[in-house]
Write a protein that holds these residues in place. Structure first.
Motif, PDB file in Angstrom:
ATOM      1  N   ASP A   1      -1.923  -0.936  13.400  1.00 38.06           N
ATOM      2  CA  ASP A   1      -3.188  -0.966  12.548  1.00 38.06           C
ATOM      3  C   ASP A   1      -3.620   0.433  12.428  1.00 38.06           C
ATOM      4  OD1 ASP A   1      -3.240  -3.472  11.831  1.00 38.06           O
ATOM      5  OD2 ASP A   1      -4.481  -4.222  13.425  1.00 38.06           O
ATOM      6  N   ASN A   2      -3.557   0.846  13.778  1.00 35.60           N
ATOM      7  CA  ASN A   2      -4.193   2.542  13.734  1.00 35.60           C
ATOM      8  C   ASN A   2      -3.271   3.265  12.861  1.00 35.60           C
ATOM      9  OD1 ASN A   2      -6.293   1.886  15.623  1.00 35.60           O
ATOM     10  ND2 ASN A   2      -5.108   2.436  17.319  1.00 35.60           N
ATOM     11  N   ALA A   3      -1.870   3.304  12.906  1.00 39.17           N
ATOM     12  CA  ALA A   3      -1.059   3.991  12.229  1.00 39.17           C
ATOM     13  C   ALA A   3      -1.122   3.902  10.641  1.00 39.17           C
ATOM     14  CB  ALA A   3       0.410   3.800  12.455  1.00 39.17           C
TER      15      ALA A   3
ATOM     16  N   GLU B   1      -1.074  14.940   9.549  1.00 39.92           N
ATOM     17  CA  GLU B   1      -1.137  16.019   8.774  1.00 39.92           C
ATOM     18  C   GLU B   1      -2.416  16.631   9.674  1.00 39.92           C
ATOM     19  OE1 GLU B   1      -2.241  15.480   4.782  1.00 39.92           O
ATOM     20  OE2 GLU B   1       0.138  15.608   4.365  1.00 39.92           O
ATOM     21  N   GLY B   2      -2.301  18.076  10.223  1.00 40.34           N
ATOM     22  CA  GLY B   2      -3.469  18.758  10.624  1.00 40.34           C
ATOM     23  C   GLY B   2      -3.174  18.734  12.267  1.00 40.34           C
TER      24      GLY B   2
ATOM     25  N   ASN C   1       0.677  -1.245  -0.041  1.00 44.05           N
ATOM     26  CA  ASN C   1       0.005   0.026   0.093  1.00 44.05           C
ATOM     27  C   ASN C   1       0.923   1.364   0.037  1.00 44.05           C
ATOM     28  OD1 ASN C   1      -3.130  -0.949   0.384  1.00 44.05           O
ATOM     29  ND2 ASN C   1      -1.816  -2.333   1.821  1.00 44.05           N
ATOM     30  N   GLY C   2       2.162   1.124  -0.467  1.00 48.75           N
ATOM     31  CA  GLY C   2       3.166   2.530  -0.458  1.00 48.75           C
ATOM     32  C   GLY C   2       3.365   2.914   0.737  1.00 48.75           C
ATOM     33  N   ILE C   3       3.473   2.130   1.851  1.00 46.41           N
ATOM     34  CA  ILE C   3       3.819   2.707   3.222  1.00 46.41           C
ATOM     35  C   ILE C   3       5.039   2.554   3.492  1.00 46.41           C
ATOM     36  CG2 ILE C   3       3.177   3.050   5.628  1.00 46.41           C
ATOM     37  CD1 ILE C   3      -0.016   2.204   4.838  1.00 46.41           C
ATOM     38  N   THR C   4       5.882   3.414   3.932  1.00 47.29           N
ATOM     39  CA  THR C   4       7.537   3.080   4.648  1.00 47.29           C
ATOM     40  C   THR C   4       7.367   2.699   5.958  1.00 47.29           C
ATOM     41  OG1 THR C   4       8.250   4.244   2.773  1.00 47.29           O
ATOM     42  CG2 THR C   4       9.841   3.584   4.524  1.00 47.29           C
ATOM     43  N   LEU C   5       7.729   1.323   6.337  1.00 45.88           N
ATOM     44  CA  LEU C   5       7.534   1.015   7.666  1.00 45.88           C
ATOM     45  C   LEU C   5       9.055   0.766   8.052  1.00 45.88           C
ATOM     46  CD1 LEU C   5       6.390   0.032  10.570  1.00 45.88           C
ATOM     47  CD2 LEU C   5       5.813  -2.179   9.424  1.00 45.88           C
ATOM     48  N   THR C   6       9.729   1.710   8.953  1.00 43.26           N
ATOM     49  CA  THR C   6      10.973   1.168   9.560  1.00 43.26           C
ATOM     50  C   THR C   6      11.004   0.857  10.931  1.00 43.26           C
ATOM     51  OG1 THR C   6      11.524   3.704  10.126  1.00 43.26           O
ATOM     52  CG2 THR C   6      12.066   2.645   8.027  1.00 43.26           C
ATOM     53  N   CYS C   7      11.966   0.177  11.536  1.00 41.19           N
ATOM     54  CA  CYS C   7      11.917  -0.475  12.834  1.00 41.19           C
ATOM     55  C   CYS C   7      13.125  -0.503  13.371  1.00 41.19           C
ATOM     56  CB  CYS C   7      11.059  -1.952  13.017  1.00 41.19           C
ATOM     57  SG  CYS C   7      11.000  -2.332  14.751  1.00 41.19           S
ATOM     58  N   VAL C   8      13.295   0.063  14.657  1.00 40.31           N
ATOM     59  CA  VAL C   8      14.816  -0.286  15.297  1.00 40.31           C
ATOM     60  C   VAL C   8      14.194  -0.752  16.755  1.00 40.31           C
ATOM     61  CG1 VAL C   8      16.708   0.779  16.504  1.00 40.31           C
ATOM     62  CG2 VAL C   8      15.877   1.522  14.070  1.00 40.31           C
TER      63      VAL C   8
ATOM     64  N   GLU D   1      -2.306   6.410   7.574  1.00 39.74           N
ATOM     65  CA  GLU D   1      -1.522   6.766   6.486  1.00 39.74           C
ATOM     66  C   GLU D   1      -1.971   6.462   5.294  1.00 39.74           C
ATOM     67  OE1 GLU D   1       1.563   8.252   6.787  1.00 39.74           O
ATOM     68  OE2 GLU D   1       0.831   8.342   9.053  1.00 39.74           O
ATOM     69  N   MET D   2      -2.960   5.472   5.195  1.00 40.62           N
ATOM     70  CA  MET D   2      -3.634   5.130   4.248  1.00 40.62           C
ATOM     71  C   MET D   2      -4.442   6.339   3.589  1.00 40.62           C
ATOM     72  SD  MET D   2      -3.360   1.924   2.954  1.00 40.62           S
ATOM     73  CE  MET D   2      -4.715   1.296   1.968  1.00 40.62           C
ATOM     74  N   GLN D   3      -4.723   7.266   4.414  1.00 38.53           N
ATOM     75  CA  GLN D   3      -5.484   8.558   3.983  1.00 38.53           C
ATOM     76  C   GLN D   3      -4.717   9.589   3.454  1.00 38.53           C
ATOM     77  OE1 GLN D   3      -7.753   9.770   7.190  1.00 38.53           O
ATOM     78  NE2 GLN D   3      -8.075   7.724   8.087  1.00 38.53           N
ATOM     79  N   ILE D   4      -3.283   9.273   3.503  1.00 44.18           N
ATOM     80  CA  ILE D   4      -2.389  10.537   2.898  1.00 44.18           C
ATOM     81  C   ILE D   4      -2.289  10.209   1.459  1.00 44.18           C
ATOM     82  CG2 ILE D   4       0.220  11.346   3.275  1.00 44.18           C
ATOM     83  CD1 ILE D   4      -1.743  11.886   5.621  1.00 44.18           C
ATOM     84  N   GLU D   5      -2.457  11.133   0.655  1.00 38.28           N
ATOM     85  CA  GLU D   5      -2.266  11.153  -0.605  1.00 38.28           C
ATOM     86  C   GLU D   5      -0.943  10.991  -1.194  1.00 38.28           C
ATOM     87  OE1 GLU D   5      -4.577  14.377  -2.504  1.00 38.28           O
ATOM     88  OE2 GLU D   5      -6.435  13.787  -1.727  1.00 38.28           O
ATOM     89  N   ASN D   6      -0.080  11.594  -0.639  1.00 40.98           N
ATOM     90  CA  ASN D   6       1.465  11.629  -1.272  1.00 40.98           C
ATOM     91  C   ASN D   6       1.838  10.177  -0.590  1.00 40.98           C
ATOM     92  OD1 ASN D   6       3.954  11.746  -1.991  1.00 40.98           O
ATOM     93  ND2 ASN D   6       3.849  13.906  -1.293  1.00 40.98           N
ATOM     94  N   GLU D   7       2.157   9.287  -1.315  1.00 38.24           N
ATOM     95  CA  GLU D   7       2.798   8.070  -0.771  1.00 38.24           C
ATOM     96  C   GLU D   7       4.374   8.303   0.081  1.00 38.24           C
ATOM     97  OE1 GLU D   7       2.922   4.838  -3.267  1.00 38.24           O
ATOM     98  OE2 GLU D   7       0.835   4.697  -3.753  1.00 38.24           O
ATOM     99  N   GLU D   8       5.208   9.219  -0.651  1.00 43.20           N
ATOM    100  CA  GLU D   8       6.175   9.487  -0.121  1.00 43.20           C
ATOM    101  C   GLU D   8       6.319   9.967   1.415  1.00 43.20           C
ATOM    102  OE1 GLU D   8       8.137  12.432  -2.404  1.00 43.20           O
ATOM    103  OE2 GLU D   8       8.556  11.198  -3.905  1.00 43.20           O
ATOM    104  N   LYS D   9       5.002  10.560   1.854  1.00 45.56           N
ATOM    105  CA  LYS D   9       4.799  11.088   3.210  1.00 45.56           C
ATOM    106  C   LYS D   9       4.246  10.028   3.947  1.00 45.56           C
ATOM    107  CE  LYS D   9       4.282  16.038   2.063  1.00 45.56           C
ATOM    108  NZ  LYS D   9       3.336  17.025   2.305  1.00 45.56           N
TER     109      LYS D   9
END
Length: 435
Positions: free
Chosen positions: A341-343, A378-379, A311-318, A347-355
Motif C-alpha cells: 500500500d505504501n509503495a 525520485e528525490g 493505475n498503470g503500475i508494474t508490479l513484479t514478484c519473485v 508510485e501513484m505520484q509518479i507522472e511517467n507511468e513507465e517509471k
C-alpha cells in the motif's frame, strides 16, 4: 523582595536553568551534536548567567519580565539544539523552568539550613552545590528518560502546551509569592518557612507536570496501538474481500475453459483455434501469476496486481510463499499489505507511468527469511528516526503502516530496514529461520 535572608545567587539560578535544559536536550532527538553542541551550550550558559546577574538589582516591577526573558532563552536553547517543533520546545522549556526552580530552591534551602546566619566556607558551598545539583538532576534525568519515545518526540499540540504553561505559571506565582509580600494566606514570614513553601510548591508543580507528561505519553502509545490495530483489521478485511473476488475470477476462468472445449467442436478451425489458443495463453498466464505456494500471499498479490494494472503500475514478484507457511495469516496481511500500500501510494505520484515500478521478492539468505519491497523513488530520502519523513499534512498520523510492520516482525525476532539507492526505495524485512 523579602529581606529576611539572601536570595539564591543568580549564578546558581542560571546554572540550574542551563542544566535543566541539558537534561531534556540529552533525551530528545538532537539537531546539534559534537563540538557544535558543546560550543553552543557553553555560549548559552554564559548568556544566561550574564543576563541573570545584570538584572539582579532591577526594580521588582521588572522581575517577572526578566523571568520571561530567561524562559525565552531556555526555549531557544532547547529548540536550536533539538530536532523538534516550536510547540514541543515550548512544552519542554516550561518543564525545564519548573525543574530549575525546584533544584535551585532545594539546594538553597539545604544551604540556608547548614549555614543560617553564618558565613560558609566557599569550598564547602561549591561542593554542596555540585553534589546536590548533580544528584537531583541525575534523578530527574532518569525519571524523564523513561517516558520519552525513542525518536524523542511526543507530538505535543497547542492545547497541551497551554495546559503546561498554565501549570508552570501557577507554580511560579505561588512559590515566589512570599518574596513579594507576606500579606497573603499563601505567604510565609520567616526564612525557613518561606523556603519550605517555595520548595514544596515547586516539588508539587513538577509532580503535576510529570504526571501530566506520563498521561500524554500513555495516550500517544494507546493512539498508536489503536491505529495499528485498525490497520491490521483493515488489511485482514481487504484480504477476505480479495479472496472472495479472486475465487469469483477463478470460477469465471474455469467456465471459459469449458467454453473453449465446446468451441473447438465447431467448424472454421483455423481462426477459431487461433482465437482459442490466445485465450488459453491468457488463462495460463493468469494461473501462473502470483502462484507462490501460499494462498494468503497469492490472494494479496493478485488483488494488488489488479489494482496496479488499473493505475498503470508494474508490479513484479519473485517469491517462495512456502516460507510463510508458519506465519500467521494476519501477520502476512500486515507485512505485505502495508508495504505494498505504501509503495502503490508513492508510485501513484509518479507522472511517467513507465517509471511506476514495484518489485517484491521473498527468499532465504544465510539463515534468514528475507522479504524485500522495492519501488521507484525520485528525490532524496529523509529519515525521521528510522521512518521516512512524511509529505502528508497531518504528520501525527504518519508512519503507522511501517510501525505495524515493525511491530509484527518483532514478534518473530526480526528487524526492518529502509534505504534508498539509485532511484529505488527499499524496505527489507529480516526474520531468522527456525532451526
Amino acid at each position: 523582595m523579602n529581606e529576611l535572608f539572601p536570595e539564591i545567587p543568580r549564578l546558581y539560578t542560571a546554572l540550574a536553568e542551563w542544566l535543566a535544559c541539558i537534561v531534556y536536550i540529552s533525551i530528545l532527538k538532537r539537531r546539534l551534536s559534537g563540538w557544535k553542541l558543546m560550543g553552543f551550550a557553553s555560549g548559552a550558559l554564559i548568556v544566561q548567567s550574564v543576563f541573570l546577574v545584570v538584572t539582579r538589582d532591577l526594580p521588582i516591577i521588572f522581575w517577572v519580565p526578566s523571568m520571561l526573558v530567561a524562559i525565552g532563552m531556555m526555549f531557544l536553547f532547547i529548540y536550536i539544539c533539538c530536532d523538534i517543533t516550536p510547540t514541543e520546545a515550548g512544552y519542554f522549556s516550561v518543564k525545564a523552568f519548573v525543574v530549575a526552580e525546584l533544584v535551585a530552591s532545594l539546594q538553597w534551602q539545604v544551604h540556608f539550613y547548614l549555614w543560617s546566619g553564618e558565613s560558609s566556607h566557599k569550598l564547602f558551598e561549591i561542593v554542596l552545590l555540585v553534589v546536590m545539583y548533580g544528584l537531583v538532576f541525575f534523578v530527574i534525568w532518569l525519571l524523564e528518560k523513561r517516558h520519552i519515545p525513542e525518536e524523542g518526540k511526543l507530538n505535543i499540540r497547542q492545547r497541551e502546551l497551554w495546559s503546561t504553561v498554565v501549570i508552570g505559571a501557577a507554580v511560579f506565582f505561588i512559590s515566589n509569592l512570599s518574596f513579594v509580600t507576606a500579606r497573603t494566606p499563601f505567604s510565609g514570614q520567616y526564612a525557613q518557612e518561606i523556603l519550605n513553601i517555595r520548595t514544596l510548591v515547586d516539588l508539587g508543580g513538577y509532580a503535576i507536570l510529570y504526571a501530566y507528561h506520563i498521561q500524554l505519553n500513555e495516550l500517544r502509545v494507546r493512539h498508536e496501538l489503536e491505529a495499528m490495530q485498525n490497520i491490521l483489521q483493515n488489511q485482514y478485511s481487504q484480504y477476505q474481500q480479495s479472496k472472495e473476488s479472486i475465487e469469483l475470477i477463478n470460477y469465471k476462468y474455469h467456465d471459459l475453459k469449458n467454453q473453449i472445449i465446446a468451441l473447438r467442436a465447431e467448424e472454421d478451425p483455423e481462426k477459431r483455434n487461433a482465437y482459442l489458443n490466445e485465450m488459453e495463453d491468457g488463462i495460463k498466464a493468469f494461473e501462473a501469476q502470483n502462484k507462490t505456494g501460499n494462498k494468503v500471499l497469492d490472494t494479496l498479490l493478485a488483488s494488488k496486481h489488479m489494482y496496479c494494472i488499473k493505475n498503470g503500475i508494474t508490479l513484479t514478484c519473485v517469491a517462495d510463499g512456502t516460507l510463510l507457511n508458519e506465519m500467521d495469516v494476519i501477520d502476512i496481511c500486515t507485512i505485505f499489505g502495508n508495504a505494498l500500500d505504501n509503495a502503490i501510494e508513492y508510485e501513484m505520484q509518479i507522472e511517467n507511468e513507465e517509471k511506476r515500478l514495484i518489485h517484491v521478492s521473498l527468499f532465504t539468505q544465510k539463515g534468514f527469511l528475507m522479504i524485500r519491497f522495492e519501488n521507484y523513488f525520485e528525490g532524496d530520502l529523509k529519515l525521521e528516526g528510522d521512518l521516512p519523513v512524511t509529505t502528508k499534512k497531518d504528520k501525527s498520523y504518519h508512519g503507522y503502516g511501517l510501525k505495524s510492520i515493525r511491530y509484527t516482525v518483532q514478534k518473530y525476532d526480526g528487524v526492518v530496514n529502509v534505504g534508498h539507492k539509485n532511484n529505488w526505495f527499499e524496505l527489507k524485512v529480516l526474520i531468522p529461520k527456525k532451526s
